[in-house]
Design an enzyme around this catalytic site. Structure first.
Site, PDB file in Angstrom:
ATOM      1  N   GLN A   1     -11.250 -13.921 -31.684  1.00 25.74           N
ATOM      2  CA  GLN A   1      -9.950 -14.670 -32.506  1.00 25.74           C
ATOM      3  C   GLN A   1     -10.300 -15.240 -33.847  1.00 25.74           C
ATOM      4  O   GLN A   1      -9.427 -15.486 -34.491  1.00 25.74           O
ATOM      5  CB  GLN A   1      -8.822 -15.309 -31.412  1.00 25.74           C
ATOM      6  CG  GLN A   1      -8.487 -14.383 -30.410  1.00 25.74           C
ATOM      7  CD  GLN A   1      -7.473 -13.460 -30.876  1.00 25.74           C
ATOM      8  OE1 GLN A   1      -6.940 -13.553 -32.037  1.00 25.74           O
ATOM      9  NE2 GLN A   1      -7.188 -12.463 -30.153  1.00 25.74           N
TER      10      GLN A   1
ATOM     11  N   GLY B   1     -13.966  -6.122 -34.450  1.00 23.74           N
ATOM     12  CA  GLY B   1     -13.371  -5.397 -35.767  1.00 23.74           C
ATOM     13  C   GLY B   1     -11.794  -5.418 -35.804  1.00 23.74           C
ATOM     14  O   GLY B   1     -11.328  -5.753 -36.859  1.00 23.74           O
TER      15      GLY B   1
ATOM     16  N   CYS C   1      -3.615  -8.011 -22.915  1.00 26.85           N
ATOM     17  CA  CYS C   1      -3.882  -7.243 -21.676  1.00 26.85           C
ATOM     18  C   CYS C   1      -2.966  -7.701 -20.803  1.00 26.85           C
ATOM     19  O   CYS C   1      -2.900  -6.836 -19.715  1.00 26.85           O
ATOM     20  CB  CYS C   1      -5.379  -7.830 -21.383  1.00 26.85           C
ATOM     21  SG  CYS C   1      -6.389  -7.635 -22.882  1.00 26.85           S
TER      22      CYS C   1
HETATM   23  N1  PLP Z   1     -12.000 -12.050 -26.128  1.00 27.14           N
HETATM   24  C1  PLP Z   1     -10.723 -12.237 -26.812  1.00 27.14           C
HETATM   25  C2  PLP Z   1     -10.760 -13.833 -27.084  1.00 27.14           C
HETATM   26  C3  PLP Z   1      -9.832 -11.528 -27.308  1.00 27.14           C
HETATM   27  O1  PLP Z   1      -8.579 -11.821 -27.655  1.00 27.14           O
HETATM   28  C4  PLP Z   1      -9.928 -10.076 -26.987  1.00 27.14           C
HETATM   29  C5  PLP Z   1      -8.920  -9.173 -27.237  1.00 27.14           C
HETATM   30  O2  PLP Z   1      -7.828  -9.393 -27.318  1.00 27.14           O
HETATM   31  C6  PLP Z   1     -11.293  -9.645 -26.394  1.00 27.14           C
HETATM   32  C7  PLP Z   1     -12.415 -10.556 -26.148  1.00 27.14           C
HETATM   33  C8  PLP Z   1     -11.589  -8.120 -26.216  1.00 27.14           C
HETATM   34  O3  PLP Z   1     -11.723  -7.611 -27.740  1.00 27.14           O
HETATM   35  P1  PLP Z   1     -11.621  -5.957 -27.623  1.00 27.14           P
HETATM   36  O4  PLP Z   1     -10.173  -5.763 -27.827  1.00 27.14           O
HETATM   37  O5  PLP Z   1     -12.181  -5.689 -29.099  1.00 27.14           O
HETATM   38  O6  PLP Z   1     -12.253  -5.387 -26.625  1.00 27.14           O
END
Ligand code: PLP
Length: 394
Positions: free
Chosen positions: A192, A213, A338
């Site tokens: 973030q 990205g 999520c």
């Molecule tokens: N870590 C944090 C703090 C996030 O906010 C997110 C996604 O929202 C992730 C990891 C996972 O990243 P990615 O969506 O690129 O898999």
């Protein structure tokens, strides 16, 4: 017209990024491992992208590993370091007591599932003890508790740089210092933060660091793991040995180019964008708290991401609010992307000491461009309209 206010979940890709990627999809599409001329062209582009990303993250190019996103980078760092530890302790025939002392993973209680579930996997398959370090009511990690736990021994500690649900910026540098004093390496999830606020891998003195990205204007499915050369790590994906043997698979050259351009754009905008986003955020927070007096800001009011405003609306089911706002063309979130559809309370809010019901009333508004006064007005009108629709008196 839709008002998209969910940049912390994902954001658009700029024309500049798309234009920079196209030649590597249509012309210089060769495999960068190939020895012919076109292969070398692709390899040069990959290496330039690596160099540019390293500069923008305060890292060195030989410390950058390209992955498929933040989730993969977190998995690789945590599982990869722990598996290297398991391999070493077998090789050195460590006695059971020193092995169990070190088979511990410390994670802040507000880590993203990509971190928390990777640690849980190590518990399930390799018997690691997972220790959750508590946070205060603003989601800031308890550094005293970290200090206490780290001295009991650990393979790795994980502290995120900025929280996805409530926007709090964590005291990462201090956490790293505490962990290193006890000889424990630190993984920093900066998903973030990267592209939003300055991230300097070497200045933080972290051992590994994740960026993703699609949080800063590159396409989805592109991630970065910075790894200091001193850190032992096992790969999770076996194959042709690309990315220094740690992430096999033909590299996504166009993706890496897009990542580099997006990060460069985001970093050069920061000096003007950060103050602009901060004042837009603060105006928005004031407007929401004024319009809905029972709403409460969540997270640290000062040390928080510039384009991130999060609230709880006690007594309301945020899911219903989100759905109604959506019918009015306002797209926000209840916390982490999520959690949507699973109807679970944002875990950060639970760790901050809120009840399940209160945590389920959370709303997150996030943006990468400052909001106009029209946008702000539309949001407030939409919010009041939705609350009226849900028969909530303000
Ligand atoms: N870590 C944090 C703090 C996030 O906010 C997110 C996604 O929202 C992730 C990891 C996972 O990243 P990615 O969506 O690129 O898999």
């Amino acid at each position: 017209m839709t008002l998209y206010l969910d940049a912390a979940a994902s954001d658009s890709v700029s024309d500049t990024v798309i234009e920079a990627m196209i030649p590597f999809l249509t012309q210089a599409y060769a495999n960068p491992s190939s020895v012919h001329t076109d292969g070398k062209t692709a390899a040069r582009a990959l290496s330039a992208a690596r160099e540019s990303i390293a500069q923008n993250l305060g890292s060195r190019s030989n410390e950058i590993i390209f992955t498929s996103g933040g989730t993969e980078s977190d998995n690789l760092a945590i599982k990869g370091i722990a598996l290297a530890h398991v391999r070493n302790s077998h090789a050195h025939h460590d006695d059971a007591s020193s092995d169990s002392r070190s088979r511990r993973i410390l994670i802040s209680a507000v880590e993203h599932p990509a971190v928390a579930e990777s640690a849980q996997w190590l518990h399930d398959f390799f018997g690691f003890e997972v220790v959750r370090i508590p946070v205060d009511a603003q989601a800031r990690i308890d550094l005293e508790a970290l200090q206490e736990e780290v001295h009991k021994g650990a393979t790795l500690a994980c502290v995120m740089m900025a929280n996805n649900e409530v926007g709090t910026i964590e005291p990462v540098k201090e956490a790293v210092r505490i962990c290193h004093e006890a000889g424990v390496p630190v993984h920093v999830d900066a998903v973030q933060a990267a592209g939003t606020i300055p991230v300097d891998f070497h200045d933080l003195n972290a051992d590994t660091l994740t960026a993703s990205g699609h949080k800063f204007g590159a396409p989805k499915g592109l991630g970065i793991l910075c790894k200091r050369n001193r850190v032992g790590m096992e790969p999770l994906i076996s194959g042709g040995g690309q990315e220094g043997g740690l992430r096999s698979g033909t590299p996504n050259v166009a993706g890496a180019v897009g990542l580099a351009v997006a990060l460069q754009e985001a970093c050069s905008r920061m000096p003007t964008m950060i103050p602009a986003l901060e004042s837009s955020r603060d105006e928005l927070i004031n407007a929401v708290l004024h319009a809905v007096p029972f709403a409460r800001l969540t997270g640290d009011p000062n040390s928080r991401l510039p384009g991130h405003a999060s609230f709880v609306f006690p007594g309301i089911n945020a899911e219903a609010l989100l759905v109604d706002l959506d019918t009015r063309g306002i797209e926000v979130s209840s916390g982490s992307a999520c959690a949507i559809g699973r109807s679970t309370a944002p875990s950060t809010l639970l760790a901050m000491g809120m009840s399940e019901t209160e945590a389920k009333s959370a709303l997150r508004i996030s943006f990468r461009e400052p909001l106009s006064s029209n946008d702000r007005e539309s949001l407030i009108n939409g919010l009041l309209g939705s609350l009226a629709e849900l028969h909530i008196k303000v």
